[in-house]
Write a protein that holds these residues in place. Structure first.
Motif, PDB file in Angstrom:
ATOM      1  N   LEU A   9       0.843  -1.206   0.000  1.00  0.00           N
ATOM      2  CA  LEU A   9       0.000   0.000   0.000  1.00  0.00           C
ATOM      3  C   LEU A   9       0.878   1.255   0.000  1.00  0.00           C
ATOM      4  N   LEU A  12       2.268   1.688  -3.507  1.00  0.00           N
ATOM      5  CA  LEU A  12       1.196   2.105  -4.424  1.00  0.00           C
ATOM      6  C   LEU A  12       0.894   3.594  -4.238  1.00  0.00           C
ATOM      7  N   ASN A  13       0.863   4.036  -3.003  1.00  0.00           N
ATOM      8  CA  ASN A  13       0.616   5.458  -2.743  1.00  0.00           C
ATOM      9  C   ASN A  13       1.727   6.331  -3.311  1.00  0.00           C
ATOM     10  N   ASP A  67      -4.200   2.411 -10.667  1.00  0.00           N
ATOM     11  CA  ASP A  67      -3.480   2.386  -9.393  1.00  0.00           C
ATOM     12  C   ASP A  67      -4.398   2.730  -8.222  1.00  0.00           C
ATOM     13  N   CYS A  71      -5.041   0.361  -5.106  1.00  0.00           N
ATOM     14  CA  CYS A  71      -4.874   0.909  -3.761  1.00  0.00           C
ATOM     15  C   CYS A  71      -6.090   0.575  -2.899  1.00  0.00           C
TER      16      CYS A  71
END
Length: 131
Positions: A9, A12-13, A67, A71
């Motif tokens: 996570l 991804l952020n 994305d 997420c």
């Protein structure tokens, strides 16, 4: 679950932030382009910069949408895993670290004034080794 799986996570952020930064940069470039009104013919081989920027922005927005969906699913997966843990303090540690993205010192400060970031990280590592 491994540390790498828990960290997805976070990464991804970071990807999302980078795509958003690039979109903003391209939008600034596209709006900064001006059309020449000189009456002179265009030289051969010059590209239409605005069209290039618009196409790249559209591609990046599609990637951003993908994305963001990843997420959302990753956040749900992490929440399910963390909520399945019996130890409430460990749930809090994992949530603060992997969902909120806090550094170890802030995780420790959020849990207890007497704990250091290093002790919280070690407790986290011991927990993951047991799993």
């Amino acid at each position: 679950m491994t540390k790498k799986e828990l960290s997805q996570l976070y990464y991804l952020n970071r990807e999302i932030e980078e795509i958003q930064r690039r979109i903003a940069e391209l939008e600034a470039l596209a709006t900064g382009c001006t059309v020449r009104i000189t009456g002179l013919p265009k030289a051969q081989g010059l590209n239409d910069k605005i069209a290039e920027y618009v196409a790249e922005i559209a591609d990046l927005k599609c990637l951003l949408d993908l994305d963001l969906k990843k997420c959302f699913f990753e956040l749900n997966r992490l929440n399910r895993y963390i909520n399945s843990i019996d130890d409430s303090q460990m749930r809090m540690i994992l949530s603060l670290r992997y969902i909120n993205g806090l550094p170890w010192e802030q995780v420790a400060a959020s849990i207890s004034y007497s704990l250091s970031g290093e002790s919280v990280r070690k407790a986290h590592d011991r927990f993951l080794c047991k799993k």
